[in-house]
Design an enzyme around this catalytic site. Structure first.
Site, PDB file in Angstrom:
ATOM      1  N   CYS A 221       2.113   0.710  -6.190  1.00  0.00           N
ATOM      2  CA  CYS A 221       2.468  -0.179  -6.018  1.00  0.00           C
ATOM      3  C   CYS A 221       3.166   0.129  -4.279  1.00  0.00           C
ATOM      4  O   CYS A 221       3.221  -0.637  -3.200  1.00  0.00           O
ATOM      5  CB  CYS A 221       4.090  -0.173  -6.987  1.00  0.00           C
ATOM      6  SG  CYS A 221       5.302   1.105  -6.969  1.00  0.00           S
ATOM      7  N   HIS A 269       9.887   0.353  -8.314  1.00  0.00           N
ATOM      8  CA  HIS A 269       8.519  -0.787  -8.081  1.00  0.00           C
ATOM      9  C   HIS A 269       9.037  -0.824  -7.520  1.00  0.00           C
ATOM     10  O   HIS A 269      10.545  -2.212  -6.748  1.00  0.00           O
ATOM     11  CB  HIS A 269       8.619  -1.716  -8.919  1.00  0.00           C
ATOM     12  CG  HIS A 269       7.872  -2.940  -9.089  1.00  0.00           C
ATOM     13  ND1 HIS A 269       6.301  -1.920  -9.036  1.00  0.00           N
ATOM     14  CD2 HIS A 269       7.702  -3.709  -8.246  1.00  0.00           C
ATOM     15  CE1 HIS A 269       5.575  -3.039  -8.790  1.00  0.00           C
ATOM     16  NE2 HIS A 269       6.216  -4.412  -8.744  1.00  0.00           N
ATOM     17  N   HIS A 281       2.644  -7.352  -4.725  1.00  0.00           N
ATOM     18  CA  HIS A 281       1.926  -5.741  -4.681  1.00  0.00           C
ATOM     19  C   HIS A 281       1.240  -5.496  -5.617  1.00  0.00           C
ATOM     20  O   HIS A 281       0.546  -6.392  -5.879  1.00  0.00           O
ATOM     21  CB  HIS A 281       3.737  -6.284  -6.081  1.00  0.00           C
ATOM     22  CG  HIS A 281       4.145  -6.697  -7.109  1.00  0.00           C
ATOM     23  ND1 HIS A 281       4.183  -6.569  -8.478  1.00  0.00           N
ATOM     24  CD2 HIS A 281       2.852  -8.156  -7.328  1.00  0.00           C
ATOM     25  CE1 HIS A 281       4.400  -7.452  -8.954  1.00  0.00           C
ATOM     26  NE2 HIS A 281       3.306  -8.401  -8.683  1.00  0.00           N
TER      27      HIS A 281
END
Length: 306
Positions: A221, A269, A281
């Site tokens: 990520c 995240h 993402h």
């Protein structure tokens, strides 16, 4: 059939990549104008502040001018009342010559005071104008420059909007990448490094998530945001919390493609905002780089690199 085919090709609609090249060319014209406009605005604000400060500094001078003008007006009224033949009037008004000399001295002194007061007004007015005139001229010049730059910027902005509308229309006819890219990516064209980062990130859709990977074949990520912004000349560290630290806080209302969105209280995240409420993402192991709705998850904050 061949002629028809050639005719169709000649009038074919430009592809999204062709349009984006045109947008890039327009942006290269716009960005220097924006920077120059920003500089002129800053200079104009600074010099307006100088004029205001000068106005405060010369307020006592203005009061002196007003006072001197009042004196001249008072003396002028007195002169009108006494007339030019004040000496003769003084003689005629007196029944004797006693004290005549004193009266003449006073009249002469009054005339000198009138001349001095008038000279003082003119000198103060000249001093005031000499100090203020250059700043007034500079402010007027900068205001003209600002208006000209704003007009040029508005014209180029309009061209970019037209091209971006064409780009979105072309995207709709070419199709996306299924549920991986259900909408234009990026949805809008922010210009500058942000546009490079957003387009770079969007080009990675479909590549696999691999923990610790920073591209070009796979990403995690924070790896994909690091990779995308590196292409735009901005270095980010490979860790979500570091990227949060290394970016400027922006509000939801300020979001533009290329900005970073961080999730959960521990910021474990993140992804990149690509416009119209969409996020790009690298989700998790076994998945691939894809788009999702930005609000699909607990948002902790927003960051702008650069």
């Amino acid at each position: 059939m061949l002629a028809l085919s050639l005719g169709v090709q000649a009038h074919a609609e430009p592809s999204t990549s062709d349009i984006e090249k045109q947008i890039d060319a327009q942006w290269n014209q716009l960005e220097p104008v924006i920077e120059e406009h920003n500089k002129v605005q800053s200079d104009l604000a600074a010099n307006k502040a100088k004029v205001d400060a000068l106005q405060q500094q010369i307020q006592p001078l203005q009061e002196q001018i007003d006072g001197a003008r009042s004196k001249v007006a008072e003396l002028a009224v007195n002169e009108y009342k006494t007339g030019r033949a004040s000496t003769l009037n003084a003689l005629l008004a007196s029944r004797s010559s006693d004290g005549l000399g004193d009266r003449l001295v006073r009249l002469e002194s009054l005339a000198r005071k009138q001349e001095d007061a008038l000279a003082q007004v003119l000198a103060l007015k000249k001093q005031y104008e000499e100090v203020k005139l250059p700043l007034d001229q500079l402010v007027a010049k900068l205001a003209t420059q600002e208006a000209d730059l704003a007009k040029r910027k508005a014209g180029i902005d309009a061209e970019i909007k037209k091209l971006n509308d064409m780009r979105l229309a072309a995207f709709g006819t070419t199709g996306g990448k299924g549920n991986l890219q259900p909408a234009p990516c990026p949805a809008t064209y922010p210009g500058g490094p942000a546009s490079v980062a957003a387009r770079t990130a969007c080009a990675q859709i479909g590549k696999p998530y691999v923990f610790g990977a920073t591209g070009p074949g796979s990403f995690d990520c924070s790896g994909i945001t690091m990779f995308a912004w590196k292409a735009a000349g901005v270095n980010l560290r490979h860790y979500t919390q570091w990227q949060y630290q290394d970016t400027k806080r922006v509000s939801r209302e300020e979001l533009r493609p290329g900005d970073l969105v961080f999730y959960y209280g521990d910021l474990h995240h993140m992804g990149m905002y690509v416009g119209n409420g969409w996020l790009l993402h690298a989700p998790t192991s076994g998945d691939v780089v894809r788009m999702k709705r930005m609000d699909d998850g607990p948002i902790a904050g927003f960051g702008r690199p650069g």
